[in-house]
Design an enzyme around this catalytic site. Structure first.
Site, PDB file in Angstrom:
ATOM      1  N   LYS A   1      -4.262   3.377   3.192  1.00  7.37           N
ATOM      2  CA  LYS A   1      -5.241   2.508   3.873  1.00  7.37           C
ATOM      3  C   LYS A   1      -4.922   1.050   3.568  1.00  7.37           C
ATOM      4  O   LYS A   1      -5.096   0.587   2.442  1.00  7.37           O
ATOM      5  CB  LYS A   1      -6.675   2.810   3.417  1.00  7.37           C
ATOM      6  CG  LYS A   1      -7.671   2.146   4.369  1.00  7.37           C
ATOM      7  CD  LYS A   1      -8.982   1.788   3.753  1.00  7.37           C
ATOM      8  CE  LYS A   1      -9.040   0.463   3.080  1.00  7.37           C
ATOM      9  NZ  LYS A   1      -8.882  -0.719   3.951  1.00  7.37           N
TER      10      LYS A   1
ATOM     11  N   GLU B   1      -3.894  -1.163 -10.106  1.00 11.19           N
ATOM     12  CA  GLU B   1      -3.193  -2.453 -10.283  1.00 11.19           C
ATOM     13  C   GLU B   1      -4.183  -3.519  -9.833  1.00 11.19           C
ATOM     14  O   GLU B   1      -4.445  -3.645  -8.637  1.00 11.19           O
ATOM     15  CB  GLU B   1      -1.930  -2.503  -9.403  1.00 11.19           C
ATOM     16  CG  GLU B   1      -0.940  -1.378  -9.613  1.00 11.19           C
ATOM     17  CD  GLU B   1      -0.119  -1.544 -10.872  1.00 11.19           C
ATOM     18  OE1 GLU B   1       0.045  -2.689 -11.337  1.00 11.19           O
ATOM     19  OE2 GLU B   1       0.326  -0.520 -11.401  1.00 11.19           O
TER      20      GLU B   1
ATOM     21  N   CYS C   1      -1.660 -11.930  -7.723  1.00 12.56           N
ATOM     22  CA  CYS C   1      -2.397 -11.414  -8.890  1.00 12.56           C
ATOM     23  C   CYS C   1      -1.788 -11.858 -10.208  1.00 12.56           C
ATOM     24  O   CYS C   1      -2.486 -12.113 -11.173  1.00 12.56           O
ATOM     25  CB  CYS C   1      -2.452  -9.897  -8.827  1.00 12.56           C
ATOM     26  SG  CYS C   1      -0.815  -9.169  -8.650  1.00 12.56           S
TER      27      CYS C   1
ATOM     28  N   GLU D   1     -10.752 -15.157 -12.092  1.00 11.43           N
ATOM     29  CA  GLU D   1      -9.665 -15.200 -11.109  1.00 11.43           C
ATOM     30  C   GLU D   1     -10.156 -15.930  -9.858  1.00 11.43           C
ATOM     31  O   GLU D   1     -11.144 -15.525  -9.248  1.00 11.43           O
ATOM     32  CB  GLU D   1      -9.235 -13.769 -10.741  1.00 11.43           C
ATOM     33  CG  GLU D   1      -8.021 -13.731  -9.853  1.00 11.43           C
ATOM     34  CD  GLU D   1      -7.607 -12.314  -9.463  1.00 11.43           C
ATOM     35  OE1 GLU D   1      -8.484 -11.481  -9.142  1.00 11.43           O
ATOM     36  OE2 GLU D   1      -6.392 -12.041  -9.462  1.00 11.43           O
TER      37      GLU D   1
HETATM   38  P1  NAD Z   1     -10.350  -5.723  -2.759  1.00 12.39           P
HETATM   39  O1  NAD Z   1     -10.535  -4.961  -4.012  1.00 12.39           O
HETATM   40  O2  NAD Z   1     -11.516  -6.360  -2.137  1.00 12.39           O
HETATM   41  O3  NAD Z   1      -9.697  -4.792  -1.629  1.00 12.39           O
HETATM   42  C1  NAD Z   1      -8.559  -4.036  -1.868  1.00 12.39           C
HETATM   43  C2  NAD Z   1      -8.557  -2.826  -0.963  1.00 12.39           C
HETATM   44  O4  NAD Z   1      -9.675  -2.012  -1.307  1.00 12.39           O
HETATM   45  C3  NAD Z   1      -8.688  -3.138   0.520  1.00 12.39           C
HETATM   46  O5  NAD Z   1      -7.858  -2.266   1.252  1.00 12.39           O
HETATM   47  C4  NAD Z   1     -10.149  -2.827   0.802  1.00 12.39           C
HETATM   48  O6  NAD Z   1     -10.376  -2.438   2.136  1.00 12.39           O
HETATM   49  C5  NAD Z   1     -10.378  -1.655  -0.127  1.00 12.39           C
HETATM   50  N1  NAD Z   1     -11.784  -1.411  -0.464  1.00 12.39           N
HETATM   51  C6  NAD Z   1     -12.818  -2.288  -0.447  1.00 12.39           C
HETATM   52  N2  NAD Z   1     -13.959  -1.661  -0.806  1.00 12.39           N
HETATM   53  C7  NAD Z   1     -13.640  -0.377  -1.066  1.00 12.39           C
HETATM   54  C8  NAD Z   1     -14.384   0.753  -1.509  1.00 12.39           C
HETATM   55  N3  NAD Z   1     -15.701   0.690  -1.741  1.00 12.39           N
HETATM   56  N4  NAD Z   1     -13.718   1.923  -1.706  1.00 12.39           N
HETATM   57  C9  NAD Z   1     -12.385   2.002  -1.497  1.00 12.39           C
HETATM   58  N5  NAD Z   1     -11.636   0.968  -1.053  1.00 12.39           N
HETATM   59  C10 NAD Z   1     -12.265  -0.212  -0.850  1.00 12.39           C
HETATM   60  O7  NAD Z   1      -9.192  -6.776  -3.103  1.00 12.39           O
HETATM   61  P2  NAD Z   1      -8.612  -7.898  -2.175  1.00 12.39           P
HETATM   62  O8  NAD Z   1      -9.615  -8.995  -2.100  1.00 12.39           O
HETATM   63  O9  NAD Z   1      -8.111  -7.286  -0.929  1.00 12.39           O
HETATM   64  O10 NAD Z   1      -7.333  -8.360  -3.028  1.00 12.39           O
HETATM   65  C11 NAD Z   1      -7.392  -9.288  -4.033  1.00 12.39           C
HETATM   66  C12 NAD Z   1      -7.387  -8.612  -5.394  1.00 12.39           C
HETATM   67  O11 NAD Z   1      -6.255  -7.755  -5.524  1.00 12.39           O
HETATM   68  C13 NAD Z   1      -7.229  -9.640  -6.501  1.00 12.39           C
HETATM   69  O12 NAD Z   1      -8.094  -9.312  -7.571  1.00 12.39           O
HETATM   70  C14 NAD Z   1      -5.771  -9.478  -6.914  1.00 12.39           C
HETATM   71  O13 NAD Z   1      -5.500  -9.941  -8.212  1.00 12.39           O
HETATM   72  C15 NAD Z   1      -5.580  -8.003  -6.762  1.00 12.39           C
HETATM   73  N6  NAD Z   1      -4.139  -7.639  -6.669  1.00 12.39           N
HETATM   74  C16 NAD Z   1      -3.530  -7.004  -7.727  1.00 12.39           C
HETATM   75  C17 NAD Z   1      -2.168  -6.684  -7.677  1.00 12.39           C
HETATM   76  C18 NAD Z   1      -1.451  -6.023  -8.838  1.00 12.39           C
HETATM   77  O14 NAD Z   1      -0.311  -5.566  -8.656  1.00 12.39           O
HETATM   78  N7  NAD Z   1      -2.048  -5.961 -10.024  1.00 12.39           N
HETATM   79  C19 NAD Z   1      -1.440  -6.985  -6.514  1.00 12.39           C
HETATM   80  C20 NAD Z   1      -2.073  -7.626  -5.470  1.00 12.39           C
HETATM   81  C21 NAD Z   1      -3.441  -7.943  -5.561  1.00 12.39           C
END
Ligand code: NAD
Length: 498
Positions: A193, A268, A302, A401
């Site tokens: 997804k 992650e 991130c 963050e």
């Molecule tokens: P997010 O957690 O809002 O969303 C990530 C994914 O989760 C999206 O596909 C979203 O649709 C899905 N999602 C949202 N609510 C959900 C739920 N209730 N159940 C299941 N899935 C759900 O994050 P974001 O705003 O898209 O991305 C930014 C974050 O990602 C930052 O905190 C960043 O640091 C982190 N990030 C981490 C890494 C890593 O490798 N550690 C890499 C990239 C981004």
């Protein structure tokens, strides 16, 4: 709302893809609409122009997709084919992605607001990852004989079955590669997804995978809203493994849902990385590299260094050098020639960045470089300027963050204080240490409580170097190395007493 195609020179292939809007999921090799017909919009963050309508997959659609992945696991031959055949198919997939690199990069660029050259780099990272894992799988022994007294015993390596993946919007294709490649190389089937802000490259990838000859149902891509599609995916008990990349808040929800099914989950998550800068650095070179890191992908990274800890006696000079460089960063539309920094992802993200500047200031931070909203002529996008704040490390802008081109500077006197400051965080993703004294670099790198420490560099990703997060930055193993591949084998012992 105008459409993007009228403003930007897109390849016919990309125009044709966007012209298929509303875009459907790819499940079991077939295009599938949401069961209730619901769609959502994906827009270009650099102009707010509509790119496409996309089907919002519903919980019953998600369950059917996981059944399709389970069917393909049982009957497509993917799991049982000789590893060299599977690796050959993954190489065909990588070749196909490479052949469509410009189209994929255009799609990624306009859907993420990502500078086009950086999007090209992400596509290359994606197909490179498929090649790396296809090759690595060739060297995994399907059986390992165990030398055990009075027993004939061996470990047999199977794959698991259907595996789930949820990824964020900042590096959709790169993270797709890091996630899917090891699972597929080991013989699993996958259900992905993508984030609702950036579903396009994953959907195009799924079509290219079909074209490359990956059997139907082995790769399934389900666009949808997190709380609906993502929640249904993480709650499904038929998934054998779950991988989530995103925020710690949603990571907890996914881990809870997976935990209820006893499905192993890998997270992650976010970070608040430190760069520890000693007074014996080449100030100009270090400023170059850290400014590049904080503006790369508009700071939506991130593992970025967002806390710059600087030894007191070079602080003023270091700040001056960084301010000059940040002021000259060319902000613009992601597809425009010469743009160095594109927009942030959406209005929520822009508000988030701006509100942290306000909150940081309210808690007493000094604004070394003001930042704020940026205007780009003729483009109504979500642009922000880079910002530098400084002050106490207890400031909210130093602790949380922000996910934008914002760095927070603090000073230290000696090595012990620097390490203590770097470790004063809930996160544990990636830090760097900068000094010409390599013994000191090694001591500090090992003393920082973080999963990844870099020396005189930030953002180092070579295949084979494990990349993971600890504490609030993640759990359950990492990506991009041999251990990631091993995670996708199910080990079984088979024993006969002699
Ligand atoms: P997010 O957690 O809002 O969303 C990530 C994914 O989760 C999206 O596909 C979203 O649709 C899905 N999602 C949202 N609510 C959900 C739920 N209730 N159940 C299941 N899935 C759900 O994050 P974001 O705003 O898209 O991305 C930014 C974050 O990602 C930052 O905190 C960043 O640091 C982190 N990030 C981490 C890494 C890593 O490798 N550690 C890499 C990239 C981004």
């Amino acid at each position: 709302m105008s459409t993007i195609v009228s403003q930007i020179d897109l390849l016919p292939e990309v125009q044709e893809f966007l012209g298929r809007s509303p875009l459907k999921a790819l499940v079991g090799g077939q295009e599938v609409a949401a069961s209730n017909g619901e769609t959502f919009q994906t827009i270009d963050p650099g102009s707010q122009n509509l790119l496409a309508e996309v089907h919002n997959l519903q919980p019953d659609d998600v369950d059917r997709a996981i059944d399709a992945a389970a069917d393909a696991y049982r009957s497509s031959g993917w799991a049982t084919m000789p590893v060299n055949k599977r690796s050959a198919l993954l190489h065909r997939l990588a070749d196909t992605l490479e052949a469509h690199q410009t189209a994929l990069a255009q799609i990624e660029s306009i859907d993420c607001g990502k500078v086009f050259a950086q999007a090209e780099g992400d596509v290359a990272a994606c197909f490179g990852t498929f090649r790396n894992f296809a090759d690595a799988a060739l060297n995994i022994q399907p059986y390992t004989e165990l030398a055990i007294k009075n027993h004939e015993s061996r470990v047999v390596r199977h794959s698991w079955g259907p595996c789930g993946f949820i990824v964020p919007w900042n590096f959709p294709l790169l993270l797709l590669g890091w996630g899917l490649a090891p699972a597929l190389a080991a013989g699993n089937t996958v259900v992905l997804k993508p984030a609702e802000d950036t579903p396009l490259s994953s959907l195009y990838f799924a079509h290219l995978a079909k074209q490359a000859g990956i059997p139907d149902g082995v790769i399934n891509v389900l666009p949808g809203i997190g709380e609906i599609t993502g929640a249904a995916l993480s709650a499904n008990p038929k998934l054998q493994r779950m991988s989530f990349t995103g925020s710690p808040e949603v990571g907890r929800l996914v881990a809870e849902a997976s935990g209820r099914n006893l499905t192993p989950v890998k997270l992650e998550l976010g970070g608040k990385g430190a760069a520890v800068i000693f007074d014996d650095v080449d100030i100009s070179d270090t400023a170059d590299k850290l400014v590049q890191a904080i503006t790369f992908n508009t700071g939506q990274v991130c593992c970025d260094a967002t806390r710059w800890l600087v030894q007191k006696n070079i602080y003023d000079q270091f700040v001056d050098e960084c301010v000059v460089r940040l002021q000259s960063v060319k902000i613009g539309h992601e597809m425009d020639e010469g743009t160095q920094m594109g927009p942030v992802m959406n209005q929520i993200q822009r508000n988030r960045v701006l509100s942290y500047l306000e909150k940081g200031k309210a808690e007493g931070a000094e604004m070394l470089l003001e930042g704020g909203a940026a205007e780009v002529e003729g483009r109504d996008g979500f642009y922000v300027k880079p910002a530098l704040l400084s002050g106490s490390s207890s400031n909210v802008a130093s602790r949380e963050e922000i996910f934008g081109p914002v760095a927070y500077l603090s000073t230290f006197d000696d090595e012990g204080e620097a390490v203590a400051m770097a470790n004063d965080t809930e996160y544990g993703l990636a830090n760097s240490v900068w000094s010409s004294d390599l013994s000191r670099c090694n001591r500090v790198a090992e003393g920082m409580v973080v999963a990844n420490s870099w020396i005189n560099a930030h953002n180092v990703f070579e295949f084979g170097i494990p990349y993971a997060g600890i504490n609030k930055s993640g759990m359950g193993g990492g990506v991009n190395c041999l251990a990631t591949l091993m995670d996708y084998y199910r080990d079984q012992s088979v024993t006969r007493p002699l």
